[in-house]
Design a protein around this motif. Structure first.
Motif: not given
Length: 64
Positions: A4-7, A9-17, A40-44, A59-64
């Protein structure tokens, strides 16, 4: 819970980018703040995920 945290983090990274492009090299305040908070949310959350899931799988799930 780690997945759940990983998902989130992925959404937060997309928003940040997305906000990073809109910030026009950090010249616009609101997109710049959204970008900084998003990353910040992503890395935390990634640090929380690393406690449970190995780095390679994370990393595989995050990058995929």
């Amino acid at each position: 819970m780690a997945y759940f945290y990983l998902s989130i983090a992925i959404v937060a990274e997309v928003i940040g980018t997305s906000a990073l492009k809109a910030s026009e090299e950090f010249t616009k305040l609101t997109p710049s703040l959204i970008s900084i908070v998003g990353y910040g949310v992503t890395y935390y959350l990634i640090t929380l995920v690393f406690r449970t899931i190995p780095v390679g799988i994370t990393y595989a799930l995050w990058a995929g």
